[in-house]
Scaffold this active site. Sequence first.
Site, PDB file in Angstrom:
ATOM      1  CG  PHE A 164      38.148  30.719  35.304  1.00 47.63           C
ATOM      2  CD1 PHE A 164      38.122  31.500  36.184  1.00 47.63           C
ATOM      3  CD2 PHE A 164      37.978  31.272  34.244  1.00 47.63           C
ATOM      4  CE1 PHE A 164      38.297  32.939  36.596  1.00 47.63           C
ATOM      5  CE2 PHE A 164      38.338  32.892  34.340  1.00 47.63           C
ATOM      6  CZ  PHE A 164      38.290  33.398  35.566  1.00 47.63           C
TER       7      PHE A 164
ATOM      8  CE  LYS B 215      38.264  38.278  39.348  1.00 45.02           C
ATOM      9  NZ  LYS B 215      37.109  38.793  38.436  1.00 45.02           N
TER      10      LYS B 215
ATOM     11  CB  THR C 287      41.011  35.640  38.995  1.00 45.88           C
ATOM     12  OG1 THR C 287      40.094  35.146  38.187  1.00 45.88           O
ATOM     13  CG2 THR C 287      42.287  36.563  38.300  1.00 45.88           C
TER      14      THR C 287
ATOM     15  CG  ASP D 144      31.371  36.929  36.325  1.00 46.46           C
ATOM     16  OD1 ASP D 144      32.226  37.790  36.458  1.00 46.46           O
ATOM     17  OD2 ASP D 144      31.502  35.854  35.645  1.00 46.46           O
TER      18      ASP D 144
ATOM     19  CD  GLU E 208      41.599  40.447  36.728  1.00 47.87           C
ATOM     20  OE1 GLU E 208      42.163  39.709  36.247  1.00 47.87           O
ATOM     21  OE2 GLU E 208      40.190  40.296  36.739  1.00 47.87           O
TER      22      GLU E 208
END
Length: 321
Positions: A178, A132, A156, A17, A96
């Site tokens: 998350f 993403k 996400t 990450d 993303e």
Amino acid sequence: MTNKLEQLKTMTTVVADTGDIDAIAQWRPQDATTNPSLLLKAAASDAYRPMLDKAVADARRHGGSDAEQLTVATDTLAVLAGREILNLIPGVVSTEVDARLSFDTAGTLERARRLVDLYDKQGVDTSRVLIKIAATWEGIRAAEQLEKEGIRCNLTLLFSFIQAAACAQAGAFLISPFVGRILDWHLANSGRDSYPAAEDPGVLSVSRIYNYFKANDYNTVVMGASFRNTGEIEMLAGCDRLTISPALLQELQDDTAPLTRKLSAEGVSSPDKLGTVNERVFRWESNEDAMATEKLADGIRRFTADQIELEQRVRQLAKAA
């Protein structure tokens, strides 16, 4: 005895990450994932300066208005970073879409296709790229179409069961539920100052999603994200994938205690029974979940703020060049 990181890798695909090239080179994960916040931090490093320069030059050659060139430059930077990351890992990288498009299906589709085209022009095998997208209703609809086009997606900013179910029904390749941000909300709103790892609300959320997907034969990959401590990670050992920051990777590597598998698709069951998730059901269930509603909105605002700051950095570089 092997350390916990090595033990975890026998049960779960470990993803880095971070957008930091040096950190990825050090940890050599299977996959990597980035977002505007991570790219903003990484762009301050010397390793990214050549990419910044090239992104600005490519945008100038592209032409158009200043706003158009800025968009091209930031997208190009994300793709160049992704290409460098792919040179260091055997798996996939997530790139993303601008968070300001989170409620714009058509805009998300356009930007996603452009990112894939940019990767293709850089000579990258686009099957190694995940686009993403925020797991809003509009984002999920965009992902559904992109998956039909052969563009795999990573949904996400996912905080709720209804978001996860809608993503699976849409055929999303991967979701990033998350953990730490869910814990943050509960600590701020419960009057408690801690939760044991086994009772961590973020851990429970991901475990519920994982079990539901496996019990109902959904192929969507579950990748737990946003961890606050190694206890959360250990409670999700066995999840399809876990995306972990370099700091927590280091903690796992330094710990040689035994690690027990917690999640498994073998013989799994789920008490959740759910029909088709249409827009009405999605919006109502989202409205009923204060935590998910607040954290989704907060996450979009945070990613947007970092995207704007990244654009300002690129703009300053362009002026100085």
